[in-house]
Design an enzyme around this catalytic site. Structure first.
Site, short mmCIF file in Angstrom:
data_model
loop_
_atom_site.label_atom_id
_atom_site.label_comp_id
_atom_site.label_asym_id
_atom_site.label_seq_id
_atom_site.Cartn_x
_atom_site.Cartn_y
_atom_site.Cartn_z
N ASP A 1 0.79 -1.23 0.00
CA ASP A 1 0.00 0.00 0.00
C ASP A 1 0.83 1.28 0.00
O ASP A 1 0.35 2.34 -0.40
CB ASP A 1 -0.95 0.02 1.22
CG ASP A 1 -0.21 -0.19 2.53
OD1 ASP A 1 1.02 -0.38 2.51
OD2 ASP A 1 -0.86 -0.19 3.60
N HIS A 2 2.08 1.20 0.44
CA HIS A 2 2.87 2.43 0.59
C HIS A 2 3.60 2.85 -0.68
O HIS A 2 4.04 3.99 -0.78
CB HIS A 2 3.91 2.26 1.71
CG HIS A 2 3.35 2.39 3.09
ND1 HIS A 2 2.39 1.57 3.59
CD2 HIS A 2 3.64 3.28 4.08
CE1 HIS A 2 2.10 1.92 4.83
NE2 HIS A 2 2.85 2.96 5.15
N ASP B 1 3.93 -1.30 11.53
CA ASP B 1 3.45 0.02 11.15
C ASP B 1 2.82 0.62 12.40
O ASP B 1 2.10 -0.07 13.13
CB ASP B 1 2.40 -0.08 10.04
CG ASP B 1 2.07 1.28 9.48
OD1 ASP B 1 2.60 1.64 8.43
OD2 ASP B 1 1.29 2.01 10.14
N ARG C 1 -1.11 12.25 10.31
CA ARG C 1 0.14 12.98 10.57
C ARG C 1 0.25 14.17 9.63
O ARG C 1 -0.12 14.08 8.46
CB ARG C 1 1.35 12.07 10.33
CG ARG C 1 1.36 10.95 11.31
CD ARG C 1 2.70 10.28 11.44
NE ARG C 1 2.60 9.39 12.57
CZ ARG C 1 2.97 8.11 12.58
NH1 ARG C 1 3.54 7.60 11.52
NH2 ARG C 1 2.81 7.38 13.65
N SER D 1 6.58 7.09 13.00
CA SER D 1 6.58 5.79 12.33
C SER D 1 7.32 4.69 13.09
O SER D 1 8.16 4.94 13.93
CB SER D 1 7.24 5.97 10.97
OG SER D 1 7.69 4.75 10.46
N ARG E 1 9.20 2.68 11.35
CA ARG E 1 10.28 2.28 10.42
C ARG E 1 11.60 2.08 11.14
O ARG E 1 12.13 3.01 11.76
CB ARG E 1 10.39 3.29 9.26
CG ARG E 1 10.80 4.68 9.64
CD ARG E 1 10.62 5.66 8.49
NE ARG E 1 9.21 6.00 8.33
CZ ARG E 1 8.74 7.19 7.99
NH1 ARG E 1 9.55 8.18 7.72
NH2 ARG E 1 7.45 7.42 7.88
C1 MIC Z 1 3.62 6.32 8.50
O1 MIC Z 1 2.41 6.55 8.56
O2 MIC Z 1 4.50 7.10 8.89
C2 MIC Z 1 4.04 4.99 7.91
C3 MIC Z 1 4.70 5.27 6.63
O3 MIC Z 1 2.92 4.19 7.68
C4 MIC Z 1 4.98 4.33 8.92
C5 MIC Z 1 5.60 3.10 8.44
C6 MIC Z 1 6.74 3.30 7.51
O4 MIC Z 1 7.52 4.23 7.69
O5 MIC Z 1 6.87 2.50 6.60
C7 MIC Z 1 4.35 4.04 10.28
O6 MIC Z 1 3.43 4.70 10.67
O7 MIC Z 1 4.86 3.17 11.02
FE1 SF4 Z 2 -0.35 4.55 5.16
FE2 SF4 Z 2 0.89 5.29 7.43
FE3 SF4 Z 2 -0.66 6.99 6.07
FE4 SF4 Z 2 -1.75 4.99 7.33
S1 SF4 Z 2 -0.64 6.67 8.25
S2 SF4 Z 2 -2.26 5.67 5.27
S3 SF4 Z 2 -0.26 3.37 7.05
S4 SF4 Z 2 1.25 6.08 5.38
#
Ligand code: MIC
Ligand code: SF4
Length: 755
Positions: A95-96, A160, A448, A643, A645
């Site tokens: 999805d990312h 995640d 976010r 995140s 990550r």
């Molecule tokens: C996000 O919303 O910041 C992400 C991208 O979903 C991350 C995961 C990632 O960095 O791959 C998260 O929330 O953990």
């Molecule tokens: Fe995707 Fe993270 Fe955004 Fe949710 S918050 S839609 S998991 S990038």
């Protein structure tokens, strides 16, 4: 049909006995969070009561979910663990890696071309190790999990931070780094400090423009981005019953934005309705038999102060709709007061985009509430002033929304319907309407809004609100529009007022989908080959990190002293860098490029103590590495916010940073540092942050005696030869100290497997 129904039945068959035992041991009525935690101990039936906020406890989660951007590193690590199959049900969701640009069909095709190698890698690893695979376009991990895998009373982890979304269906669902997931995939227990508990009592019923989203926007204001750290937030009260299951998901989802370990709600009719609507009658029937065990004890909810560490009360009937932002999700302003605040702060009033989607708010109900506003544009002859972008949460939602005419409402307004994926929420957005660096405002229903997050532009002011509020603001094109009190002028010059949003909780004709995008793995994957091209710039097999020699760490230099907010987006940016998530060396070129250097307030511009010159952070650090000089990173409060990550920990580790010293950490990031064998330390006296100078040398003079509950001493030698001795705290237990000794937790697993 429910996935893994046998597993769920097995969990339920043990639940009552374990919860009863826990109640006896703890000696008082239990919250829902405690019921779920105590029924998922890896030791089986509970034997001891744990101290919240203190004891490390080993758990046995029921399932794991990973998304494409984090799964690459998680699975690269799992491949080294020497196992044939994952030990618990696991899924991977693509999805990312899909960029939003021209609309769903074209964007998906482009993603399949450009990230083909990564999707193939993930699909083949999944097939080999018994992991369910959700193809690109199937949907956003957390919506797909809510619709297919979440179950009341269950415990899951996911790579995640918004895994917590499944709390909307009564789970304890926790975001972790890949290395934590690897432990559980390898059949080992998962360790967590027993959380503290925050109770949120909801009374009343949301009316008019107030949505579930506003509950969490308000909670974020009360608790701030770090107020939930180390805590589970449990929602209860009459008000909770008046929220839909997906609305509860929204609230739990954004619990990540207050640093909470997770959030959850007790099982109720809204969850039963959602389970039945998503073809999971069997789970609903099972859960109905256990109803009392799937919610907190009545005594707890009657006298919450006696059972929770902190209690907050929110009356939904009087709660006003909010927009939070810019640049931080806890800066809450009631709609209607935003115009004045924006003027004072110089935030652009004109709104360029209204974006609806993300794992937070992309349910069927969300689309209906937003559509009920959007369709008034046609009826009331209003021309939308901002652009609209929509990301449905899953193919099931998209297909059903299309059938029911919801997408057409948006399309008629000129909206772009993007792929069922994260898209702009994670900077996967090829935005062409503003010039680089141009000051502008957008509103979105995501979670976010950190600087640069949606489009890479540090001057995009992003505000977070409910989908219906985003729709209203986008119609008006103004941040100071208050749909409750203000009117708009339509194309015929008449004054019109928007009617209140109307939502449909679950599709009246049921959900429908032709191809949900799921691929089941082979029963026996032993013959599946995983191909990684040695010359690939997307996927790189991992080399183990070097063990610690057990000596004091002497002569380390400062790489960067980060000023203020330093989220994982600052440490390892997403957007264009997502393409290197499977290649540690390549992605390390983004290491800390978003962090603000406290000595010159610039990003990606630090002094090298080798050359005395200023240069980019990754380049400077690579020079230190080449010369074998260890370095440290210094940071402020809530370092690593956001995140899950683990790249934010692995990149500095790979480049030779040895310690990260901060005022305080975000939970997942602190664990990620530990797992990768790094030193994650905190100032005992946070003012000592001010003592750190650009040319300092650091000696960890008692690291040799690194032990649980024993602070460390840092000798800081300043440029003029003067010294400071700083006390540093840490939260490593003996097992975690061994990860540092071995070089990483993964090295430890490999060693144990060999033994
Ligand atoms: C996000 O919303 O910041 C992400 C991208 O979903 C991350 C995961 C990632 O960095 O791959 C998260 O929330 O953990
Ligand atoms: Fe995707 Fe993270 Fe955004 Fe949710 S918050 S839609 S998991 S990038």
């Amino acid at each position: 049909m429910a996935f893994d129904i046998d597993m769920i039945k097995a969990v339920y068959s043990k639940m009552a006995k374990r919860v009863d035992k826990a109640r006896q041991i703890v000696g008082k009525p239990l919250t829902l969070s405690e019921k779920i935690l105590y029924s998922h101990l890896s030791e089986g039936e509970p034997k001891n009561a744990f101290t919240r906020g203190k004891d490390y406890v080993e758990f046995e989660p029921d399932r794991i979910a990973c998304q494409d951007a984090t799964a690459q590193m998680a699975l690269l690590q799992f491949m080294q663990a020497g196992k044939d199959k994952v030990a618990v049900p696991t899924t991977v969701h693509c999805d990312h890696l899909i960029q939003a640009k021209q609309g769903a069909a074209k964007d998906l095709q482009r993603a399949n071309e450009t990230s083909n190698e990564v999707f193939d890698f993930l699909e083949s690893v999944s097939n080999k190790y018994g992991i369910g695979f959700w193809k690109p376009g199937a949907g956003i991990i957390h919506q797909v999990v809510l619709e297919n895998y979440a179950f009341p009373g269950g415990m899951m982890i996911g790579t995640d931070s918004h895994t917590v979304n499944a709390g909307g269906l009564g789970m304890v669902a926790i975001g972790v780094g890949g290395a934590d997931a690897v432990d559980v995939m390898a059949g080992m227990p998962w360790e967590l400090k027993f959380p503290k508990l925050i109770g949120v009592k909801l009374t009343g019923s949301p009316k008019g423009w107030t949505a579930a989203k506003d509950v969490i926007l308000k909670v974020a204001e009360i608790l701030t981005v770090k107020g939930g750290t180390g805590c589970i937030v449990e929602y209860f009260g009459e008000g909770a019953k008046n929220l839909s299951c997906t609305g509860k998901g929204t609230i739990c989802n954004m619990g990540a934005e207050i640093g909470a370990t997770t959030s959850t709600f007790g099982y109720d009719d809204s969850m039963e309705r959602f389970l039945r609507a998503t073809d999971r009658n069997e789970i609903a029937d099972e859960a109905n038999n256990l109803r009392d065990y799937l919610t907190g004890d009545p005594e707890v909810y009657a006298n919450p102060d006696d059972y929770f560490d902190q209690v907050i009360e929110i009356d939904l009937s009087t709660l006003r709709p909010h927009l939070n932002g810019p640049f931080t999700p806890d800066l809450a302003t009631p709609v209607g007061e935003l115009g004045e605040k924006a003027k004072k702060n110089g935030w652009p009033i004109k709104v360029d985009w209204g974006l609806i989607g993300s794992c937070t708010n992309s349910s069927y109900e969300d689309l209906t509430r937003a559509a009920s506003i959007a369709e008034q544009a046609v009826n009331k002859k209003l021309k939308p002033k901002s652009d609209f972008g929509i990301n449905p949460g899953s193919e099931q939602i998209r297909f059903t929304a299309e059938r029911d005419g919801l997408l057409k409402v948006f399309e008629d307004l000129g909206a772009t319907v993007f792929t069922n994926a994260c898209g702009p929420c994670i900077g996967q957005w090829d935005r062409s309407d503003v010039k680089e660096g141009e000051k502008n405002t957008i509103v979105h229903s995501f979670n976010r809004n950190f600087s640069k997050r949606a489009d890479g532009n540090p001057n995009t002011h992003a505000f977070v609100g409910s989908p219906e509020m985003v729709a209203a603001i986008a119609l008006s094109g103004r941040l100071d529009f208050d749909p409750i009190n203000d009117t708009l002028i339509n194309e015929e010059g008449e004054e019109v007022k928007l009617d209140m949003p109307q939502g449909i909780e679950l599709p009246e004709k049921g959900f429908e989908v032709e191809d949900n995008g799921y691929l089941a793995p082979k029963e026996d994957g032993s013959s599946v080959e995983i191909k990684v091209d040695a010359n690939s710039n997307r996927i790189q097999l991992l080399e183990p990190f070097q063990p610690w020699d057990g000596e004091n760490l002497m002569g380390a230099k400062l790489l960067i002293k980060a000023h203020g907010k330093c989220t994982t987006d600052h440490i390892s940016m997403a957007g264009p860098w997502l393409k290197y998530r499977g290649h540690l060396d390549n992605i390390s070129d983004n290491c800390l490029i978003g962090a603000v250097n406290a000595f010159n307030m610039k990003t990606n511009f630090v002094k090298s103590q080798i050359t005395g010159k200023y240069d980019a952070v990754p380049k400077t650090q690579r020079q230190y590495k080449a010369e074998g000089i260890p370095t440290v990173v210094v940071g402020d409060h809530n370092y690593g916010e956001g995140s899950s990550r683990e790249h934010a920990a692995m990149e500095p580790r790979h480049l030779g940073v040895r310690a990260v010293i901060v005022k305080s950490f975000a939970r997942i990031h602190e664990t990620n540092l530990k797992k990768q064998g790094m030193l994650g330390l905190t100032f005992d006296n946070e003012n000592d942050y001010d003592l750190i100078q650009e040319d300092d040398t650091f000696n960890f003079i008692d690291l040799k005696d690194f032990a649980e509950d024993k602070p460390l001493t840092l000798e800081v030698v300043h440029h003029d030869g003067s010294k400071d001795h700083i006390k540093l705290n840490h939260t490593y237990n003996e097992a975690q100290i061994n990860w540092v000794r071995e070089g990483s937790a993964l090295n430890m697993i490999k060693k144990q497997n060999k033994a």
